[in-house]
Enzyme design. Structure first.
Site, PDB file in Angstrom:
ATOM      1  N   LEU A 236       0.819  -1.206   0.000  1.00 17.93           N
ATOM      2  CA  LEU A 236       0.000   0.000   0.000  1.00 17.93           C
ATOM      3  C   LEU A 236       0.856   1.261   0.000  1.00 17.93           C
ATOM      4  O   LEU A 236       0.529   2.246  -0.661  1.00 17.93           O
ATOM      5  CB  LEU A 236      -0.941  -0.003   1.199  1.00 17.93           C
ATOM      6  CG  LEU A 236      -1.896   1.184   1.339  1.00 17.93           C
ATOM      7  CD1 LEU A 236      -2.762   1.343   0.106  1.00 17.93           C
ATOM      8  CD2 LEU A 236      -2.758   1.029   2.589  1.00 17.93           C
TER       9      LEU A 236
ATOM     10  N   THR B 121       9.920   6.747   2.999  1.00 17.16           N
ATOM     11  CA  THR B 121      10.982   6.139   3.790  1.00 17.16           C
ATOM     12  C   THR B 121      11.245   4.693   3.377  1.00 17.16           C
ATOM     13  O   THR B 121      10.335   3.945   3.032  1.00 17.16           O
ATOM     14  CB  THR B 121      10.662   6.171   5.296  1.00 17.16           C
ATOM     15  OG1 THR B 121       9.665   5.178   5.603  1.00 17.16           O
ATOM     16  CG2 THR B 121      10.161   7.544   5.711  1.00 17.16           C
TER      17      THR B 121
ATOM     18  N   ASP C 170      14.418   4.273  10.001  1.00 19.86           N
ATOM     19  CA  ASP C 170      13.937   3.131  10.780  1.00 19.86           C
ATOM     20  C   ASP C 170      13.031   3.700  11.858  1.00 19.86           C
ATOM     21  O   ASP C 170      13.500   4.389  12.773  1.00 19.86           O
ATOM     22  CB  ASP C 170      15.117   2.386  11.393  1.00 19.86           C
ATOM     23  CG  ASP C 170      14.700   1.202  12.257  1.00 19.86           C
ATOM     24  OD1 ASP C 170      13.476   0.968  12.394  1.00 19.86           O
ATOM     25  OD2 ASP C 170      15.592   0.520  12.788  1.00 19.86           O
TER      26      ASP C 170
ATOM     27  N   ASN D  87       2.424   4.419   7.570  1.00 20.89           N
ATOM     28  CA  ASN D  87       2.114   3.168   6.895  1.00 20.89           C
ATOM     29  C   ASN D  87       3.021   2.010   7.326  1.00 20.89           C
ATOM     30  O   ASN D  87       2.592   0.863   7.336  1.00 20.89           O
ATOM     31  CB  ASN D  87       2.233   3.366   5.377  1.00 20.89           C
ATOM     32  CG  ASN D  87       2.183   2.063   4.610  1.00 20.89           C
ATOM     33  OD1 ASN D  87       1.139   1.426   4.517  1.00 20.89           O
ATOM     34  ND2 ASN D  87       3.323   1.643   4.067  1.00 20.89           N
TER      35      ASN D  87
ATOM     36  N   SER E 275      -4.157   1.513   9.774  1.00 27.89           N
ATOM     37  CA  SER E 275      -4.481   0.479  10.747  1.00 27.89           C
ATOM     38  C   SER E 275      -4.875  -0.795   9.983  1.00 27.89           C
ATOM     39  O   SER E 275      -4.164  -1.219   9.067  1.00 27.89           O
ATOM     40  CB  SER E 275      -5.607   0.957  11.661  1.00 27.89           C
ATOM     41  OG  SER E 275      -5.966  -0.024  12.600  1.00 27.89           O
TER      42      SER E 275
ATOM     43  N   TYR F  51      -0.919  -8.892  16.896  1.00 24.11           N
ATOM     44  CA  TYR F  51      -1.073  -7.907  15.833  1.00 24.11           C
ATOM     45  C   TYR F  51      -2.313  -7.050  16.104  1.00 24.11           C
ATOM     46  O   TYR F  51      -2.261  -5.815  16.007  1.00 24.11           O
ATOM     47  CB  TYR F  51      -1.207  -8.605  14.483  1.00 24.11           C
ATOM     48  CG  TYR F  51      -1.516  -7.674  13.331  1.00 24.11           C
ATOM     49  CD1 TYR F  51      -0.529  -6.860  12.796  1.00 24.11           C
ATOM     50  CD2 TYR F  51      -2.800  -7.607  12.780  1.00 24.11           C
ATOM     51  CE1 TYR F  51      -0.806  -5.995  11.743  1.00 24.11           C
ATOM     52  CE2 TYR F  51      -3.084  -6.754  11.733  1.00 24.11           C
ATOM     53  CZ  TYR F  51      -2.091  -5.949  11.214  1.00 24.11           C
ATOM     54  OH  TYR F  51      -2.381  -5.093  10.179  1.00 24.11           O
TER      55      TYR F  51
ATOM     56  N   LYS G 256      -2.655  -2.848  16.770  1.00 22.53           N
ATOM     57  CA  LYS G 256      -3.523  -1.965  15.982  1.00 22.53           C
ATOM     58  C   LYS G 256      -4.643  -1.369  16.839  1.00 22.53           C
ATOM     59  O   LYS G 256      -5.061  -0.224  16.612  1.00 22.53           O
ATOM     60  CB  LYS G 256      -4.098  -2.726  14.789  1.00 22.53           C
ATOM     61  CG  LYS G 256      -3.064  -3.095  13.733  1.00 22.53           C
ATOM     62  CD  LYS G 256      -2.378  -1.872  13.138  1.00 22.53           C
ATOM     63  CE  LYS G 256      -1.462  -2.220  11.979  1.00 22.53           C
ATOM     64  NZ  LYS G 256      -0.804  -1.032  11.392  1.00 22.53           N
TER      65      LYS G 256
ATOM     66  N   THR H 172      -0.918  -7.484  -1.236  1.00 27.66           N
ATOM     67  CA  THR H 172       0.423  -6.984  -0.943  1.00 27.66           C
ATOM     68  C   THR H 172       1.251  -8.160  -0.429  1.00 27.66           C
ATOM     69  O   THR H 172       0.817  -9.303  -0.466  1.00 27.66           O
ATOM     70  CB  THR H 172       0.368  -5.884   0.131  1.00 27.66           C
ATOM     71  OG1 THR H 172      -0.056  -6.467   1.376  1.00 27.66           O
ATOM     72  CG2 THR H 172      -0.602  -4.785  -0.255  1.00 27.66           C
TER      73      THR H 172
END
Length: 277
Positions: free
Chosen positions: A15, A33, A57, A84, A135, A149, A153, A184
């Site tokens: 994404l 980045t 980082d 992201n 998110s 995980y 979030k 992805t």
């Protein structure tokens, strides 16, 4: 607003990569980045005028502070921050070591929080800006096998929802994007897993692991279409706090809302009596 400057973390794939491309195509400037110098150099060789890659980082606080200072020194502002960068992680709660939990929370929560805190002073000074938190539908509804995980979030959504109320008088907007499964690398090589596997969880977490492998590369979500939806959200005069993306996200978040509503109504009388009369 034209010629905005977007800072997007984690644009090497998925994404983030799609969003960076879409923003550039729309005519805004992207600062993206990467975590590898070779990626930075390759990106900058292709995007001389309309974008810039930096080595960052987000688990390194000093790295974040210096990077934001350099961006402001060179460009004078950050109009849109898109947090992201992050990681997926699968495993039962019992299977997960505290070290593994910290590995997930560092980018998904602490890194994102630090990025947000470091950019906010400049947005406050400008009395404008938009912070977009990437998110997941897993930031609303938890799934067996995704507990850690989910927790990272949920934490991201918690501080972002509060912050959105805090910054309203300051001219700053906050949006939380909640994608379902998108095509992805999330379910592929980019997915972390517990070292320990407990056989007793084979019917729940084990089945979830298998399902993730099976859908890799077949997910319903189109990253380009998602990126366009995010741009439209940022361009809107009154953006919503949350933006679910994908049919699966709509379904699972809807299921969570129905479950909460059901528990609320089931326990209403008990709840009403648990007060001083």
């Amino acid at each position: 607003m034209k010629n905005r400057i977007w800072l997007i973390t984690g644009i090497s794939s998925g994404l983030g990569k799609a969003l960076a491309k879409s923003v550039i195509d729309k005519g805004d400037f992207v600062i993206g980045t990467f975590r590898k110098q070779s990626q930075v150099e390759a990106f900058n060789n292709k995007n001389i005028k309309n974008a810039q890659a930096i080595l960052l980082d987000i688990t390194n606080e000093n790295n974040i502070e210096k990077s934001i200072e350099n961006i402001i020194s060179k460009h004078g502002k950050i109009d849109v921050l898109v947090n992201n960068a992050g990681m997926g992680f699968v495993g039962a709660v019992e299977e997960t070591s505290i070290k593994e939990v910290r590995t997930v929370f560092e980018p998904n929560f602490f890194g994102t929080l630090k990025m947000t805190q470091t950019v906010l002073p400049f947005m406050r000074k400008a009395k404008s800006g938009h912070i977009v938190q990437i998110s997941s539908h897993g930031g609303i509804k938890a799934f067996a096998g995704f507990g850690i995980y989910n927790a990272s979030k949920f934490a991201l959504e918690g501080f972002s929802e509060a912050m959105a109320q805090e910054v309203v008088p300051l001219g700053i907007k906050v949006s939380i994007v909640e994608p379902g499964p998108f095509r992805t690398n999330f379910a592929g090589n980019g997915l972390g897993q517990t070292e320990k596997v407990i056989d007793d969880y084979s019917e729940t977490v084990g089945a979830f692991r298998t399902k993730l492998k099976e859908i890799d590369g077949k997910q319903e979500g189109d990253p380009i279409k998602a990126s366009k939806a995010i741009i439209n959200l940022v361009n809107s005069e009154n953006p919503t706090l949350r933006l679910p993306l994908g049919k699966v996200a709509l379904m699972t978040i809807g299921m969570k809302l129905e479950s909460v509503k059901s528990d609320l109504e089931t326990n209403r009388k008990i709840s009403e009596k648990a007060v001083y009369q």
